[in-house]
Design a protein around this motif. Structure first.
Motif, PDB file in Angstrom:
ATOM      1  N   LEU A 280       0.817  -1.213   0.000  1.00  0.00           N
ATOM      2  CA  LEU A 280       0.000   0.000   0.000  1.00  0.00           C
ATOM      3  C   LEU A 280       0.858   1.273   0.000  1.00  0.00           C
ATOM      4  CD1 LEU A 280      -2.947  -0.810   2.438  1.00  0.00           C
ATOM      5  CD2 LEU A 280      -3.097  -0.331   0.001  1.00  0.00           C
ATOM      6  N   VAL A 281       2.159   1.120   0.158  1.00  0.00           N
ATOM      7  CA  VAL A 281       3.045   2.282   0.194  1.00  0.00           C
ATOM      8  C   VAL A 281       2.965   3.109  -1.094  1.00  0.00           C
ATOM      9  CG1 VAL A 281       5.472   2.997   0.250  1.00  0.00           C
ATOM     10  CG2 VAL A 281       4.612   1.359   1.921  1.00  0.00           C
ATOM     11  N   PRO A 282       2.977   2.481  -2.299  1.00  0.00           N
ATOM     12  CA  PRO A 282       2.835   3.304  -3.514  1.00  0.00           C
ATOM     13  C   PRO A 282       1.554   4.141  -3.525  1.00  0.00           C
ATOM     14  CG  PRO A 282       3.591   1.103  -4.086  1.00  0.00           C
ATOM     15  CD  PRO A 282       3.234   1.061  -2.630  1.00  0.00           C
ATOM     16  N   LEU A 283       0.455   3.587  -2.997  1.00  0.00           N
ATOM     17  CA  LEU A 283      -0.793   4.340  -2.933  1.00  0.00           C
ATOM     18  C   LEU A 283      -0.654   5.542  -2.005  1.00  0.00           C
ATOM     19  CD1 LEU A 283      -3.786   4.735  -3.559  1.00  0.00           C
ATOM     20  CD2 LEU A 283      -4.309   3.114  -1.731  1.00  0.00           C
ATOM     21  N   ILE A 284      -0.009   5.327  -0.867  1.00  0.00           N
ATOM     22  CA  ILE A 284       0.208   6.427   0.077  1.00  0.00           C
ATOM     23  C   ILE A 284       1.052   7.526  -0.572  1.00  0.00           C
ATOM     24  CG2 ILE A 284       1.400   7.077   2.193  1.00  0.00           C
ATOM     25  CD1 ILE A 284      -1.217   5.905   2.734  1.00  0.00           C
ATOM     26  N   LEU A 285       2.097   7.131  -1.263  1.00  0.00           N
ATOM     27  CA  LEU A 285       2.951   8.120  -1.926  1.00  0.00           C
ATOM     28  C   LEU A 285       2.173   8.888  -2.980  1.00  0.00           C
ATOM     29  CD1 LEU A 285       6.227   6.012  -2.340  1.00  0.00           C
ATOM     30  CD2 LEU A 285       5.759   7.808  -0.655  1.00  0.00           C
TER      31      LEU A 285
END
Length: 221
Positions: free
Chosen positions: A50-55
């Motif tokens: 989910l890190v890419p979504l947060i970024l």
């Protein structure tokens, strides 16, 4: 580009597994009975991916900048590891943030739609005066129940033949010679019969004649 995506996926997988294990062993020291390794691993992997979504939500270009940049990849790996390590808190936070983003977007969309409807309503009478309508050539006659009383007919005529497209109650009352209460009631009758309409502008409520009202005037003359 494909190699870069493969590297990012590998980083997220390794960080998710390592962070999930770290989370498991730290929780096991506090509560052994309620700690599950599979659950921690799944949570860690989910949080890491989910890190890419947060970024993206933060409008960060770290993923793009990390291509061919070792320091960028290390920073991305650190984000994934932190997310996997604190997966329970991270997943709860990201869920709330996504829900808030959806609510905000929905609210903005509704506001834009409302403004567009109001703009369409305001443009309607102006477009009606500029567009040529086809005349069938037939002589139309009003039915008895469609006839208006003298006061209502005078107000409708003032709306259709006045200098301005949007009229105020005060201006109409002065032009026709009616009191404020009578002009207000008459205008509401015109709107109720769809012969006229009203819009709320910065200067207050303004009234206008509709295409049906213009048709009535052309038939009654």
């Amino acid at each position: 580009m494909a190699n870069h995506i493969f590297i990012l996926v590998a980083i997220m997988l390794m960080a998710g597994v390592f962070g999930g294990l770290l989370n498991y062993y730290m929780q096991a020291q506090v509560d052994t009975d309620n700690t599950s390794m599979p659950r921690c691993l799944v949570g860690g992997l989910a949080a890491s991916f989910l890190v890419p979504l947060i970024l993206f939500l933060l409008s960060s270009d770290l993923i793009v900048r990390s291509q061919g940049d070792a320091s960028g990849l290390l920073i991305f790996a650190g984000f994934c590891l932190i997310a996997a390590w604190s997966s329970r808190f991270f997943l709860t936070t990201i869920t709330k943030q996504i829900v808030q983003e959806v609510k905000t977007t929905t609210q903005q969309s509704n506001e834009i739609l409302t403004e567009l409807r109001l703009l369409q309503r305001e443009m309607e009478p102006m477009l009606d005066t500029e567009i040529e309508h086809e005349d069938s050539g037939e002589q139309l006659v009003l039915a008895p129940e469609d006839e208006l009383d003298v006061t209502t007919a005078n107000v409708l005529t003032a709306l259709g033949n006045g200098r301005y497209i949007f009229r105020s109650e005060t201006g109409l009352a002065t032009e026709i010679g009616l009191d404020a209460n009578t002009i207000h009631k008459t205008l509401n009758i015109i709107v109720a019969r769809d012969l006229g309409g009203k819009v709320l502008t910065k200067k207050g409520t303004r009234w206008f004649i509709t295409s049906k009202g213009r048709h009535y005037l052309s038939v009654s003359n």
